[in-house]
Scaffold this motif. Structure first.
Motif, PDB file in Angstrom:
ATOM      1  N   UNK A  14       0.596  -1.249   0.123  1.00 25.27           N
ATOM      2  CA  UNK A  14       0.050   0.109  -0.074  1.00 25.27           C
ATOM      3  C   UNK A  14       0.827   1.350   0.174  1.00 25.27           C
ATOM      4  N   UNK A  15       1.994   1.157   0.429  1.00 20.91           N
ATOM      5  CA  UNK A  15       2.969   2.409   0.631  1.00 20.91           C
ATOM      6  C   UNK A  15       3.139   3.166  -0.740  1.00 20.91           C
ATOM      7  N   UNK A  16       3.584   2.283  -1.728  1.00 18.95           N
ATOM      8  CA  UNK A  16       3.824   3.086  -3.138  1.00 18.95           C
ATOM      9  C   UNK A  16       2.637   3.384  -3.643  1.00 18.95           C
ATOM     10  N   UNK A  17       1.405   2.772  -3.545  1.00 21.92           N
ATOM     11  CA  UNK A  17       0.224   2.975  -4.271  1.00 21.92           C
ATOM     12  C   UNK A  17      -0.441   4.523  -3.487  1.00 21.92           C
ATOM     13  N   UNK A  18      -0.261   4.589  -2.014  1.00 22.02           N
ATOM     14  CA  UNK A  18      -0.770   5.576  -1.490  1.00 22.02           C
ATOM     15  C   UNK A  18       0.195   6.939  -1.696  1.00 22.02           C
ATOM     16  N   UNK A  19       1.257   6.697  -1.916  1.00 23.10           N
ATOM     17  CA  UNK A  19       2.282   7.798  -2.257  1.00 23.10           C
ATOM     18  C   UNK A  19       1.751   8.409  -3.577  1.00 23.10           C
ATOM     19  N   UNK A  20       1.233   7.523  -4.383  1.00 21.80           N
ATOM     20  CA  UNK A  20       1.142   8.076  -5.782  1.00 21.80           C
ATOM     21  C   UNK A  20      -0.263   8.771  -6.001  1.00 21.80           C
ATOM     22  N   UNK A  21      -1.330   7.996  -5.192  1.00 18.13           N
ATOM     23  CA  UNK A  21      -2.872   8.796  -5.355  1.00 18.13           C
ATOM     24  C   UNK A  21      -3.176   9.654  -4.297  1.00 18.13           C
ATOM     25  N   UNK A  22      -2.636   9.763  -3.055  1.00 18.22           N
ATOM     26  CA  UNK A  22      -3.224  10.595  -2.170  1.00 18.22           C
ATOM     27  C   UNK A  22      -2.601  12.138  -2.623  1.00 18.22           C
ATOM     28  N   UNK A  23      -3.444  13.001  -2.418  1.00 21.26           N
ATOM     29  CA  UNK A  23      -3.179  14.383  -2.981  1.00 21.26           C
ATOM     30  C   UNK A  23      -3.049  15.275  -1.502  1.00 21.26           C
ATOM     31  N   UNK A  24      -3.614  15.010  -0.470  1.00 18.39           N
ATOM     32  CA  UNK A  24      -3.488  15.948   0.625  1.00 18.39           C
ATOM     33  C   UNK A  24      -3.511  14.955   1.901  1.00 18.39           C
ATOM     34  N   UNK A  25      -2.882  15.420   3.192  1.00 14.81           N
ATOM     35  CA  UNK A  25      -3.066  14.711   4.467  1.00 14.81           C
ATOM     36  C   UNK A  25      -3.395  15.669   5.450  1.00 14.81           C
ATOM     37  N   UNK A  26      -4.351  15.011   6.261  1.00 18.04           N
ATOM     38  CA  UNK A  26      -4.949  15.881   7.318  1.00 18.04           C
ATOM     39  C   UNK A  26      -4.683  15.044   8.576  1.00 18.04           C
ATOM     40  N   UNK A  27      -4.647  15.445   9.771  1.00 26.44           N
ATOM     41  CA  UNK A  27      -4.469  14.955  11.205  1.00 26.44           C
ATOM     42  C   UNK A  27      -5.700  15.492  12.060  1.00 26.44           C
ATOM     43  N   UNK A  28      -6.252  14.512  12.802  1.00 25.03           N
ATOM     44  CA  UNK A  28      -7.457  15.283  13.632  1.00 25.03           C
ATOM     45  C   UNK A  28      -7.002  14.731  15.060  1.00 25.03           C
ATOM     46  N   UNK A  29      -7.879  15.422  15.927  1.00 25.48           N
ATOM     47  CA  UNK A  29      -7.899  15.262  17.333  1.00 25.48           C
ATOM     48  C   UNK A  29      -8.831  14.216  17.665  1.00 25.48           C
ATOM     49  N   UNK A  30      -8.675  13.715  18.834  1.00 26.24           N
ATOM     50  CA  UNK A  30      -9.893  12.760  19.339  1.00 26.24           C
ATOM     51  C   UNK A  30     -11.174  13.737  19.668  1.00 26.24           C
ATOM     52  N   UNK A  31     -10.901  14.745  20.116  1.00 27.56           N
ATOM     53  CA  UNK A  31     -12.185  15.715  20.504  1.00 27.56           C
ATOM     54  C   UNK A  31     -13.073  15.667  19.126  1.00 27.56           C
ATOM     55  N   UNK A  32     -12.264  16.024  17.963  1.00 29.78           N
ATOM     56  CA  UNK A  32     -12.888  16.337  16.901  1.00 29.78           C
ATOM     57  C   UNK A  32     -13.522  15.041  16.356  1.00 29.78           C
ATOM     58  N   UNK A  33     -12.907  14.067  16.238  1.00 28.03           N
ATOM     59  CA  UNK A  33     -13.287  12.641  15.638  1.00 28.03           C
ATOM     60  C   UNK A  33     -14.668  12.359  16.507  1.00 28.03           C
ATOM     61  N   UNK A  34     -14.665  12.619  17.800  1.00 26.08           N
ATOM     62  CA  UNK A  34     -15.859  12.445  18.508  1.00 26.08           C
ATOM     63  C   UNK A  34     -17.144  13.347  18.339  1.00 26.08           C
ATOM     64  N   UNK A  35     -16.550  14.540  17.858  1.00 28.13           N
ATOM     65  CA  UNK A  35     -17.512  15.564  17.576  1.00 28.13           C
ATOM     66  C   UNK A  35     -18.284  15.201  16.196  1.00 28.13           C
ATOM     67  N   UNK A  36     -17.455  14.530  15.288  1.00 26.31           N
ATOM     68  CA  UNK A  36     -17.862  14.156  14.081  1.00 26.31           C
ATOM     69  C   UNK A  36     -18.849  13.114  14.118  1.00 26.31           C
ATOM     70  N   UNK A  37     -18.802  12.012  15.265  1.00 25.09           N
ATOM     71  CA  UNK A  37     -19.539  10.980  15.274  1.00 25.09           C
ATOM     72  C   UNK A  37     -20.903  11.472  15.905  1.00 25.09           C
ATOM     73  N   UNK A  38     -20.754  12.428  16.631  1.00 27.61           N
ATOM     74  CA  UNK A  38     -21.885  13.086  17.215  1.00 27.61           C
ATOM     75  C   UNK A  38     -22.747  13.623  16.165  1.00 27.61           C
TER      76      UNK A  38
END
Length: 332
Positions: free
Chosen positions: A243-267
């Motif tokens: 998956x590493x070379x495939x993802x390096x080729x096809x992913x255009x942008x990266x984003x990381x998110x906090x646990x609080x924001x993940x749980x807010x999204x679930x809410x």
């Protein structure tokens, strides 16, 4: 590589079994208003076994040789993949052994057992479970089915990308949570051929950005992790994963998110759509929330990759006060 993978994705789409569902791509009026863009939710949590993993598992089982079918298969999983392989094996008459880390959610272990798989719970984390499963496969001469490090599995996941392209929307971006990279690698490969103008956004929990760090450095290495509600994306990766070379080729942008924001999204998904989803699905919507300003006025798809979460864990997550931008309503 991605051209060959795309051909495998097409073949998986054309020959998939009837129990692999074409899940809806549903507009969300409430989330669109909150986030300032046209939000389409790919309801993969409604897929057979409650997650996208059934696509890859069923494709891999379909491609086994008669000898491999007779011997049975071995896999390792944090839950969803093992559940999917167990059911796909049961449907095809193939015996399945699943190795899982001890910390795997009890509800997911119960689902694996319910489909008749032999379940082996391993002390340690996800990587230890994978190594134990591979050792058992080598010892017994059975096929090992990786949750992500397998081109046939990734091709099955990529059928979701074909569905996005065929849905009739001009998608500016697709937000996908990332663990081992099989889902985003498959989706990104499909869309790179069918909708090349669509941006592929990889979303990680801040607490477990393992493949992200590998993409940044170009190789897989140990990454410190903290506990995350997105258990489906957590854990170390095998060296040399496809998956590493495939993802390096096809992913255009990266984003990381906090646990609080993940749980807010679930809410927010529970509040606006009345859907109970697992943490990994929340990661994708949280990724969109984090990039709200960039996505203003655009049409975006968010992959809701699964729903397999215990009711007690889900209730605890959404009991916390939601975080902006999910706390506002911009009603006209």
């Amino acid at each position: 590589m991605t051209t060959t993978l795309f051909e495998a994705i097409q073949a998986a789409s054309q020959r998939r079994s009837p129990d692999v569902l074409r899940t809806p791509l549903q507009p969300s009026v409430g989330l669109s208003r909150l986030l300032g863009c046209n939000v389409l939710l790919k309801a993969e949590h409604l897929q057979t076994t409650g997650s996208f993993k059934y696509r890859g598992a069923s494709n891999k089982i379909r491609l086994l040789s008669p000898v491999e079918r007779e011997r049975g298969v071995v896999t390792a999983s944090t839950g969803n993949h093992g559940h999917a392989v167990a059911l796909a094996g049961r449907v095809a008459g193939v015996q399945v052994s699943v190795f899982a880390a001890k910390k795997t959610a009890r509800s997911k272990l119960t689902a694996i057992r319910a489909h008749g798989a032999d379940l082996h719970v391993i002390e340690g984390g996800e990587l230890e479970a994978e190594l134990s499963a591979r050792d058992e496969a080598d010892r017994s001469g059975r096929c090992y089915i990786s949750p992500y490090n397998d081109m046939d599995v990734m091709a099955g996941q990529g059928t979701l990308g074909i569905e996005l392209a065929e849905a009739g929307h001009r998608l500016d971006a697709v937000f996908v949570s990332v663990g081992g990279g099989g889902l985003i690698g498959g989706i990104g490969t499909a869309l790179s051929h069918l909708s090349p103008s669509t941006q592929i956004i990889g979303c990680w929990p801040e607490n477990s950005p393992v493949l992200l760090r590998a993409l940044e450095t170009g190789f897989i290495h140990d990454v410190p992790e903290s506990e995350t509600i997105s258990d489906g994306t957590a854990g170390a990766l095998e060296p040399g994963t496809v998956t590493l070379p495939v993802c390096a080729e096809v992913i255009d942008q990266y984003v990381t998110v906090s646990e609080d924001l993940i749980m807010s999204a679930m809410w927010a998904l529970a509040d606006h759509e009345h859907w109970m989803v697992e943490g990994a699905a929340g990661v994708a919507l949280a990724g969109l929330a984090a990039l709200k300003a960039e996505m203003e006025g655009k049409t975006v798809a968010v992959i809701l990759c699964g729903r397999n979460i215990g009711a007690d864990i889900f209730a605890s997550a959404i009991a916390l006060r939601p975080q902006a931008p999910f706390t506002k309503t911009n009603k006209k």
